[in-house]
Design an enzyme around this catalytic site. Structure first.
Site, short mmCIF file in Angstrom:
data_model
loop_
_atom_site.label_atom_id
_atom_site.label_comp_id
_atom_site.label_asym_id
_atom_site.label_seq_id
_atom_site.Cartn_x
_atom_site.Cartn_y
_atom_site.Cartn_z
CG ASN A 9 -1.69 1.24 1.54
OD1 ASN A 9 -1.68 1.88 0.56
ND2 ASN A 9 -2.57 1.54 2.71
CD1 TRP A 10 3.59 1.24 -2.74
CD2 TRP A 10 3.87 2.82 -4.65
NE1 TRP A 10 4.69 0.71 -3.72
CE2 TRP A 10 4.72 1.48 -4.86
CE3 TRP A 10 3.62 3.57 -5.63
CZ2 TRP A 10 5.56 1.28 -6.04
CZ3 TRP A 10 4.42 3.49 -6.84
CH2 TRP A 10 5.49 2.35 -7.00
CE LYS A 11 -0.04 3.08 5.05
NZ LYS A 11 0.20 3.24 6.30
CG HIS A 93 -5.50 2.15 5.61
ND1 HIS A 93 -5.27 3.02 6.55
CD2 HIS A 93 -4.61 1.04 5.32
CE1 HIS A 93 -3.96 2.70 6.82
NE2 HIS A 93 -3.52 1.44 6.22
CD GLU A 95 -2.64 5.52 6.84
OE1 GLU A 95 -2.60 5.39 5.93
OE2 GLU A 95 -1.55 5.18 7.63
CD GLU A 162 -3.28 -2.26 7.51
OE1 GLU A 162 -2.20 -2.72 6.89
OE2 GLU A 162 -3.94 -1.29 7.49
N GLY A 168 2.90 2.51 10.75
CA GLY A 168 3.78 3.63 10.45
C GLY A 168 4.75 3.78 11.69
CB SER A 204 5.73 -1.60 11.93
OG SER A 204 5.41 -0.19 12.06
N GLY A 225 2.90 -1.26 4.16
CA GLY A 225 2.98 0.26 3.91
C GLY A 225 4.48 0.74 3.30
N GLY A 226 4.74 1.33 4.42
CA GLY A 226 6.53 1.98 4.14
C GLY A 226 7.39 1.00 3.42
P1 13P Z 1 3.10 0.30 7.72
O1 13P Z 1 3.87 -0.82 7.09
O2 13P Z 1 4.06 1.66 6.99
O3 13P Z 1 3.23 0.40 9.21
O4 13P Z 1 1.63 0.65 7.01
C1 13P Z 1 0.95 -0.53 7.50
C2 13P Z 1 -0.25 0.00 6.72
O5 13P Z 1 -1.17 0.87 7.08
C3 13P Z 1 -0.71 -0.76 5.42
O6 13P Z 1 -1.88 -0.45 4.93
#
Ligand code: 13P
Length: 242
Positions: A9-11, A93, A95, A162, A168, A204, A225-226
Protein backbone atom coordinates in the site's frame (compact mmCIF):
# COMPACT_ATOMS: atom_id res chain seq x y z
CA UNK A 1 -4.50 -24.59 1.92
CA UNK A 2 -4.67 -20.80 1.68
CA UNK A 3 -2.24 -19.17 -0.73
CA UNK A 4 -0.30 -16.36 0.91
CA UNK A 5 -0.81 -12.82 -0.35
CA UNK A 6 1.59 -9.93 0.03
CA UNK A 7 0.09 -6.52 -0.73
CA UNK A 8 1.85 -3.17 -0.91
CA UNK A 9 0.00 0.00 0.00
CA UNK A 10 1.85 3.05 -1.27
CA UNK A 11 -0.57 5.46 0.46
CA UNK A 12 0.15 9.07 -0.60
CA UNK A 13 3.40 8.29 -2.39
CA UNK A 14 4.34 7.73 -5.99
CA UNK A 15 4.59 9.54 -9.30
CA UNK A 16 5.19 8.26 -12.81
CA UNK A 17 8.94 8.11 -12.32
CA UNK A 18 8.26 5.51 -9.62
CA UNK A 19 6.88 3.03 -12.14
CA UNK A 20 10.48 1.83 -12.46
CA UNK A 21 9.78 0.11 -9.12
CA UNK A 22 8.26 -2.73 -11.16
CA UNK A 23 11.52 -3.62 -12.87
CA UNK A 24 13.47 -3.10 -9.69
CA UNK A 25 11.21 -5.51 -7.83
CA UNK A 26 11.55 -8.19 -10.50
CA UNK A 27 15.32 -7.94 -10.42
CA UNK A 28 15.44 -8.10 -6.62
CA UNK A 29 13.38 -11.25 -6.15
CA UNK A 30 15.54 -14.20 -5.23
CA UNK A 31 13.08 -16.79 -6.54
CA UNK A 32 9.71 -16.94 -8.31
CA UNK A 33 7.12 -15.64 -5.83
CA UNK A 34 5.41 -18.37 -3.80
CA UNK A 35 2.44 -16.10 -3.09
CA UNK A 36 -0.03 -13.72 -4.68
CA UNK A 37 1.24 -10.15 -4.99
CA UNK A 38 -0.94 -7.05 -5.07
CA UNK A 39 0.28 -3.49 -5.45
CA UNK A 40 -1.94 -0.57 -4.44
CA UNK A 41 -0.44 2.68 -5.79
CA UNK A 42 -2.25 6.04 -5.67
CA UNK A 43 -5.18 6.40 -8.07
CA UNK A 44 -3.16 8.46 -10.56
CA UNK A 45 -0.83 5.51 -11.22
CA UNK A 46 -3.39 2.71 -11.38
CA UNK A 47 -3.82 2.70 -15.13
CA UNK A 48 -0.09 2.82 -15.86
CA UNK A 49 0.54 0.10 -13.28
CA UNK A 50 -2.06 -2.18 -14.84
CA UNK A 51 -0.44 -1.61 -18.24
CA UNK A 52 3.12 -2.16 -17.09
CA UNK A 53 2.91 -4.74 -14.30
CA UNK A 54 3.91 -8.32 -15.13
CA UNK A 55 1.05 -10.79 -14.89
CA UNK A 56 2.16 -12.02 -11.44
CA UNK A 57 1.43 -8.62 -9.91
CA UNK A 58 -2.23 -7.69 -9.52
CA UNK A 59 -3.14 -4.05 -9.10
CA UNK A 60 -5.45 -2.71 -6.43
CA UNK A 61 -6.80 0.69 -5.48
CA UNK A 62 -6.54 2.19 -2.00
CA UNK A 63 -10.21 3.13 -1.76
CA UNK A 64 -13.44 3.29 -3.75
CA UNK A 65 -16.68 5.19 -3.48
CA UNK A 66 -19.55 3.78 -1.49
CA UNK A 67 -21.74 4.97 -4.39
CA UNK A 68 -22.10 3.35 -7.78
CA UNK A 69 -22.45 6.60 -9.74
CA UNK A 70 -24.03 10.03 -9.48
CA UNK A 71 -23.28 13.50 -8.18
CA UNK A 72 -20.28 12.69 -5.97
CA UNK A 73 -17.46 14.97 -7.05
CA UNK A 74 -14.00 13.52 -6.64
CA UNK A 75 -15.12 9.95 -6.05
CA UNK A 76 -13.98 6.89 -8.01
CA UNK A 77 -16.39 3.98 -8.25
CA UNK A 78 -15.55 0.32 -7.95
CA UNK A 79 -16.82 -0.16 -11.51
CA UNK A 80 -14.34 2.46 -12.77
CA UNK A 81 -11.52 0.60 -11.05
CA UNK A 82 -12.60 -2.71 -12.54
CA UNK A 83 -12.89 -1.02 -15.93
CA UNK A 84 -9.19 -0.08 -15.96
CA UNK A 85 -8.09 -3.54 -14.87
CA UNK A 86 -7.83 -3.31 -11.09
CA UNK A 87 -8.58 -6.56 -9.29
CA UNK A 88 -8.50 -5.51 -5.64
CA UNK A 89 -9.46 -2.49 -3.56
CA UNK A 90 -8.53 -1.63 0.01
CA UNK A 91 -11.52 -0.42 2.02
CA UNK A 92 -11.73 0.85 5.58
CA UNK A 93 -8.06 1.57 6.12
CA UNK A 94 -7.66 3.14 9.58
CA UNK A 95 -6.25 6.28 7.95
CA UNK A 96 -9.51 6.70 6.03
CA UNK A 97 -11.58 5.82 9.07
CA UNK A 98 -9.68 8.51 11.03
CA UNK A 99 -9.12 11.18 8.35
CA UNK A 100 -12.46 10.86 6.58
CA UNK A 101 -14.75 9.67 9.34
CA UNK A 102 -15.50 6.37 7.59
CA UNK A 103 -17.74 4.22 9.75
CA UNK A 104 -18.15 0.46 9.59
CA UNK A 105 -21.37 1.04 7.63
CA UNK A 106 -19.49 3.07 5.01
CA UNK A 107 -16.78 0.43 4.80
CA UNK A 108 -19.41 -2.26 4.34
CA UNK A 109 -21.06 -0.26 1.53
CA UNK A 110 -17.69 0.10 -0.21
CA UNK A 111 -16.95 -3.61 0.12
CA UNK A 112 -20.38 -4.36 -1.37
CA UNK A 113 -19.68 -2.04 -4.30
CA UNK A 114 -16.40 -3.86 -4.89
CA UNK A 115 -17.90 -7.33 -4.81
CA UNK A 116 -20.71 -6.28 -7.13
CA UNK A 117 -18.24 -5.55 -9.92
CA UNK A 118 -15.91 -8.48 -9.28
CA UNK A 119 -13.20 -6.67 -7.33
CA UNK A 120 -11.84 -8.33 -4.21
CA UNK A 121 -12.15 -5.96 -1.25
CA UNK A 122 -9.34 -5.93 1.30
CA UNK A 123 -11.30 -4.90 4.39
CA UNK A 124 -9.09 -3.29 7.04
CA UNK A 125 -9.74 -3.17 10.74
CA UNK A 126 -7.77 -2.95 13.97
CA UNK A 127 -7.79 -1.61 17.48
CA UNK A 128 -6.26 1.58 18.91
CA UNK A 129 -3.60 1.53 21.62
CA UNK A 130 -6.14 2.56 24.26
CA UNK A 131 -8.40 -0.29 23.25
CA UNK A 132 -5.53 -2.78 23.44
CA UNK A 133 -4.35 -1.47 26.78
CA UNK A 134 -7.90 -1.78 28.08
CA UNK A 135 -7.90 -5.47 27.08
CA UNK A 136 -10.56 -4.85 24.43
CA UNK A 137 -8.66 -5.72 21.24
CA UNK A 138 -10.56 -8.97 20.56
CA UNK A 139 -13.95 -7.43 21.13
CA UNK A 140 -13.22 -4.29 19.06
CA UNK A 141 -11.83 -6.21 16.10
CA UNK A 142 -14.65 -8.71 16.12
CA UNK A 143 -17.25 -5.93 16.21
CA UNK A 144 -15.55 -4.10 13.32
CA UNK A 145 -15.43 -7.30 11.31
CA UNK A 146 -19.10 -8.07 11.76
CA UNK A 147 -20.18 -4.50 11.00
CA UNK A 148 -17.88 -3.99 7.99
CA UNK A 149 -18.48 -7.27 6.17
CA UNK A 150 -20.94 -7.35 3.27
CA UNK A 151 -24.06 -9.31 4.09
CA UNK A 152 -23.31 -11.91 1.47
CA UNK A 153 -19.65 -12.17 2.43
CA UNK A 154 -18.06 -15.23 1.00
CA UNK A 155 -14.43 -16.14 1.34
CA UNK A 156 -13.62 -13.95 -1.69
CA UNK A 157 -13.20 -10.98 0.62
CA UNK A 158 -9.83 -10.45 2.27
CA UNK A 159 -9.45 -9.12 5.80
CA UNK A 160 -6.45 -7.07 6.90
CA UNK A 161 -5.82 -6.82 10.62
CA UNK A 162 -3.88 -3.60 11.13
CA UNK A 163 -3.54 -2.54 14.77
CA UNK A 164 -3.51 1.26 14.65
CA UNK A 165 -0.64 1.49 17.12
CA UNK A 166 1.58 -0.57 14.80
CA UNK A 167 1.02 1.44 11.61
CA UNK A 168 3.97 3.55 10.58
CA UNK A 169 5.37 3.41 14.11
CA UNK A 170 8.01 0.74 13.72
CA UNK A 171 6.22 -1.08 16.53
CA UNK A 172 4.91 -4.38 15.20
CA UNK A 173 2.45 -6.63 16.92
CA UNK A 174 4.31 -9.73 18.03
CA UNK A 175 3.60 -12.80 15.95
CA UNK A 176 1.60 -14.21 18.90
CA UNK A 177 -0.47 -11.02 19.37
CA UNK A 178 -1.29 -10.96 15.67
CA UNK A 179 -2.08 -14.70 15.55
CA UNK A 180 -4.47 -14.33 18.51
CA UNK A 181 -6.52 -11.67 16.73
CA UNK A 182 -6.44 -13.51 13.40
CA UNK A 183 -7.84 -16.57 15.15
CA UNK A 184 -10.61 -14.50 16.73
CA UNK A 185 -11.46 -12.98 13.34
CA UNK A 186 -11.57 -16.32 11.57
CA UNK A 187 -13.84 -17.75 14.24
CA UNK A 188 -16.16 -14.73 13.97
CA UNK A 189 -16.34 -14.75 10.17
CA UNK A 190 -19.89 -15.58 9.25
CA UNK A 191 -19.34 -15.94 5.52
CA UNK A 192 -19.08 -19.17 3.64
CA UNK A 193 -16.00 -21.28 4.07
CA UNK A 194 -14.10 -19.57 6.87
CA UNK A 195 -11.18 -21.92 6.34
CA UNK A 196 -10.59 -20.36 2.93
CA UNK A 197 -10.74 -16.75 4.22
CA UNK A 198 -7.42 -14.96 3.87
CA UNK A 199 -6.49 -12.66 6.75
CA UNK A 200 -3.47 -10.39 6.28
CA UNK A 201 -1.47 -8.65 8.98
CA UNK A 202 -0.42 -5.02 8.53
CA UNK A 203 1.58 -2.65 10.72
CA UNK A 204 5.33 -2.07 10.37
CA UNK A 205 5.93 -5.29 8.45
CA UNK A 206 9.60 -5.34 7.45
CA UNK A 207 12.00 -7.92 6.01
CA UNK A 208 13.23 -8.79 9.50
CA UNK A 209 9.84 -9.55 11.05
CA UNK A 210 7.87 -10.87 8.06
CA UNK A 211 8.90 -14.52 8.31
CA UNK A 212 7.88 -14.87 11.98
CA UNK A 213 4.49 -13.30 11.29
CA UNK A 214 3.86 -15.37 8.16
CA UNK A 215 4.67 -18.60 9.98
CA UNK A 216 1.58 -18.21 12.18
CA UNK A 217 -1.23 -20.57 11.19
CA UNK A 218 -3.91 -17.88 10.75
CA UNK A 219 -1.73 -15.18 9.18
CA UNK A 220 -2.11 -15.55 5.44
CA UNK A 221 -0.05 -12.63 4.25
CA UNK A 222 0.83 -9.02 4.85
CA UNK A 223 -0.38 -5.55 3.95
CA UNK A 224 2.81 -3.56 3.78
CA UNK A 225 2.99 0.23 3.91
CA UNK A 226 6.37 1.93 4.19
CA UNK A 227 8.47 -1.10 3.28
CA UNK A 228 6.54 -1.56 0.01
CA UNK A 229 7.97 1.68 -1.36
CA UNK A 230 11.43 0.17 -1.44
CA UNK A 231 11.64 -2.69 -3.96
CA UNK A 232 14.55 -4.25 -2.05
CA UNK A 233 12.52 -4.48 1.16
CA UNK A 234 9.33 -5.53 -0.58
CA UNK A 235 11.18 -8.28 -2.47
CA UNK A 236 12.71 -9.52 0.77
CA UNK A 237 9.25 -9.72 2.34
CA UNK A 238 7.95 -11.65 -0.67
CA UNK A 239 10.96 -13.97 -0.51
CA UNK A 240 10.18 -14.70 3.14
CA UNK A 241 6.98 -16.50 2.15
CA UNK A 242 7.16 -20.28 2.40
P1 13P B 1 3.33 0.47 7.60
O1 13P B 1 3.82 -0.84 7.02
O2 13P B 1 4.05 1.66 7.06
O3 13P B 1 3.29 0.42 9.11
O4 13P B 1 1.81 0.65 7.11
C1 13P B 1 0.92 -0.39 7.30
C2 13P B 1 -0.32 -0.05 6.58
O5 13P B 1 -1.07 0.82 6.99
C3 13P B 1 -0.62 -0.78 5.32
O6 13P B 1 -1.91 -0.53 4.89
Amino acid sequence: MRRALIAGNWKLHGQRQDLQWLEALSSQLGKPPACDIVLCPPATLLSDMVGQAPDWIAVGAQDCSRHGSGAHTGEISAAMLADIGCRYVIVGHSERRADHGETDAVVKAKAEQALAVGLTPIICLGESLQERDAGRADEVCQAQLLASLPDAAASDVIIAYEPIWAIGTGRTASAEQAQDIHQVLRAAFRGQNRDALRILYGGSVKPDNAAALLRQPDIDGALVGGASLDPVSFAAIIDSVG
